[in-house]
Design a protein around this motif. Structure first.
Motif, PDB file in Angstrom:
ATOM      1  N   TRP A  65      25.785  38.265 -23.848  1.00 21.87           N
ATOM      2  CA  TRP A  65      25.429  38.229 -22.434  1.00 21.87           C
ATOM      3  C   TRP A  65      26.681  38.208 -21.555  1.00 21.87           C
ATOM      4  O   TRP A  65      26.704  38.826 -20.490  1.00 21.87           O
ATOM      5  CB  TRP A  65      24.534  37.042 -22.122  1.00 21.87           C
ATOM      6  N   ALA A  66      27.728  37.536 -22.003  1.00 20.90           N
ATOM      7  CA  ALA A  66      28.978  37.505 -21.230  1.00 20.90           C
ATOM      8  C   ALA A  66      29.586  38.904 -21.124  1.00 20.90           C
ATOM      9  O   ALA A  66      30.032  39.320 -20.044  1.00 20.90           O
ATOM     10  CB  ALA A  66      29.973  36.538 -21.873  1.00 20.90           C
ATOM     11  N   TRP A  67      29.615  39.653 -22.228  1.00 22.64           N
ATOM     12  CA  TRP A  67      30.112  41.032 -22.185  1.00 22.64           C
ATOM     13  C   TRP A  67      29.267  41.888 -21.236  1.00 22.64           C
ATOM     14  O   TRP A  67      29.801  42.643 -20.420  1.00 22.64           O
ATOM     15  CB  TRP A  67      30.072  41.648 -23.588  1.00 22.64           C
ATOM     16  N   TYR A 161      17.338  43.098 -25.175  1.00 23.37           N
ATOM     17  CA  TYR A 161      17.313  42.900 -23.723  1.00 23.37           C
ATOM     18  C   TYR A 161      18.561  43.480 -23.065  1.00 23.37           C
ATOM     19  O   TYR A 161      18.479  44.181 -22.042  1.00 23.37           O
ATOM     20  CB  TYR A 161      17.179  41.416 -23.419  1.00 23.37           C
ATOM     21  N   CYS A 162      19.733  43.231 -23.646  1.00 18.19           N
ATOM     22  CA  CYS A 162      20.982  43.758 -23.082  1.00 18.19           C
ATOM     23  C   CYS A 162      20.994  45.284 -23.092  1.00 18.19           C
ATOM     24  O   CYS A 162      21.413  45.918 -22.116  1.00 18.19           O
ATOM     25  CB  CYS A 162      22.177  43.220 -23.868  1.00 18.19           C
ATOM     26  N   ALA A 163      20.543  45.883 -24.188  1.00 20.96           N
ATOM     27  CA  ALA A 163      20.513  47.347 -24.265  1.00 20.96           C
ATOM     28  C   ALA A 163      19.568  47.935 -23.222  1.00 20.96           C
ATOM     29  O   ALA A 163      19.893  48.925 -22.558  1.00 20.96           O
ATOM     30  CB  ALA A 163      20.089  47.785 -25.670  1.00 20.96           C
ATOM     31  N   LEU A 164      18.411  47.331 -23.045  1.00 23.04           N
ATOM     32  CA  LEU A 164      17.418  47.851 -22.104  1.00 23.04           C
ATOM     33  C   LEU A 164      17.884  47.759 -20.654  1.00 23.04           C
ATOM     34  O   LEU A 164      17.752  48.719 -19.881  1.00 23.04           O
ATOM     35  CB  LEU A 164      16.095  47.097 -22.279  1.00 23.04           C
ATOM     36  N   ILE A 165      18.453  46.612 -20.265  1.00 19.61           N
ATOM     37  CA  ILE A 165      18.863  46.487 -18.860  1.00 19.61           C
ATOM     38  C   ILE A 165      20.085  47.337 -18.572  1.00 19.61           C
ATOM     39  O   ILE A 165      20.251  47.843 -17.455  1.00 19.61           O
ATOM     40  CB  ILE A 165      19.100  45.017 -18.456  1.00 19.61           C
ATOM     41  N   THR A 166      20.950  47.536 -19.560  1.00 20.72           N
ATOM     42  CA  THR A 166      22.118  48.403 -19.348  1.00 20.72           C
ATOM     43  C   THR A 166      21.682  49.838 -19.112  1.00 20.72           C
ATOM     44  O   THR A 166      22.187  50.518 -18.206  1.00 20.72           O
ATOM     45  CB  THR A 166      23.061  48.321 -20.561  1.00 20.72           C
ATOM     46  N   ILE A 167      20.739  50.312 -19.906  1.00 19.09           N
ATOM     47  CA  ILE A 167      20.215  51.668 -19.716  1.00 19.09           C
ATOM     48  C   ILE A 167      19.561  51.801 -18.344  1.00 19.09           C
ATOM     49  O   ILE A 167      19.720  52.821 -17.652  1.00 19.09           O
ATOM     50  CB  ILE A 167      19.198  52.006 -20.833  1.00 19.09           C
TER      51      ILE A 167
END
Length: 262
Positions: A65-67, A161-167
């Motif tokens: 999450w920090a990255w 979650y990180c992959a989805l929000i980044t996309i």
């Protein structure tokens, strides 16, 4: 710089187009199910990636999450201001990261609570001799015991979650038009490539988790939690006025038609 431009042009069709956002949820479920099938029916031999202390897990996944936050914060700020020229809109859009942080923190807390609620302490990893005097995981571990509870996969949740929000956030590049000779072009391309690289790591480590760690149900619940968090925000709440809103995708570019697209 030419290499950076070529790399960005190569990746954009795979990560920025609407098709990427439509297929990513099903792709994540497919990776999770495929990894579970491999783990149960054709387990792979121990490798470097099956060691929890591998570099990607220690220096990326454990602080995923920090990255994500460190790269999305300037990316959203720069691209949103470039499109809208409104500080208010930028602040509103950046609040999505506060929402994401709250979701990450809350889900992690719920997962730990469920593991505590459903578990028991044992003397050894064989889970054959219970230590009833230690009623929670913290006390159990401090006493040198082993806690056995329903451990929902935090990796499956956070990486999906990180992959989805980044996309979702990279969709703004549909309408970001900047002269190739400008410094802004280099900056935006740099953040886009960094986010793309990070997304590849998240997908690879998500699959690695499915192949080597946790039970099927633990990974399923973790993945579904990530999908639900993404859907509840980007596909429902962010469509309403009282929300951070979605990345800007439509605007007037009459004054910039002469500029070349990223």
């Amino acid at each position: 710089m030419e290499y950076m431009d070529r790399s960005a042009r190569f990746l954009r069709p795979y990560l920025v187009r609407d098709a990427a956002r439509r297929t990513m949820p099903l792709g994540l479920l497919g990776l999770m199910l495929g990894g579970c099938v491999i783990k149960e029916w054709a387990p792979l031999p121990e490798t470097y990636m099956s060691n929890k202390r591998n570099l990607l897990n220690m220096y990326f996944v454990k602080v995923a999450w920090a990255w994500t936050l460190c790269l999305l914060l300037p990316f959203i700020g720069i691209t949103t201001y470039h499109v809208t020229r409104s500080v208010a809109v930028v602040v509103r859009r950046l609040s999505a990261l506060l929402v994401g942080t709250a979701i990450w923190y809350s889900c992690t807390g719920v997962f730990l609570y469920i593991e505590d609620l459903t578990g028991s302490c044992y003397k050894s990893v064989a889970f054959d001799v219970p230590l009833k005097e230690h009623p929670n995981k913290l006390q159990c571990l401090k006493a040198g015991g082993f806690w056995n509870g329903f451990d929902i996969s935090g990796h499956s949740f956070l990486l999906s979650y990180c992959a989805l929000i980044t996309i979702e956030e990279m969709a703004v590049l549909h309408i970001v038009n900047i002269s190739q000779n400008s410094r802004m072009h280099t900056v935006v391309n740099g953040f886009f490539l960094a986010l793309s690289f990070l997304t590849m790591i998240w997908l690879w480590m998500f699959f690695t988790t499915a192949v080597y760690f946790h039970d099927f149900s633990q990974k399923l619940f973790g993945t579904l939690a990530g999908l639900l968090a993404w859907y509840g925000t980007y596909k429902y709440w962010y469509l309403t006025p009282l929300s951070p809103g979605l990345p800007p995708e439509r605007t007037s570019w009459s004054a910039r038609k002469s500029n070349r697209s990223l």
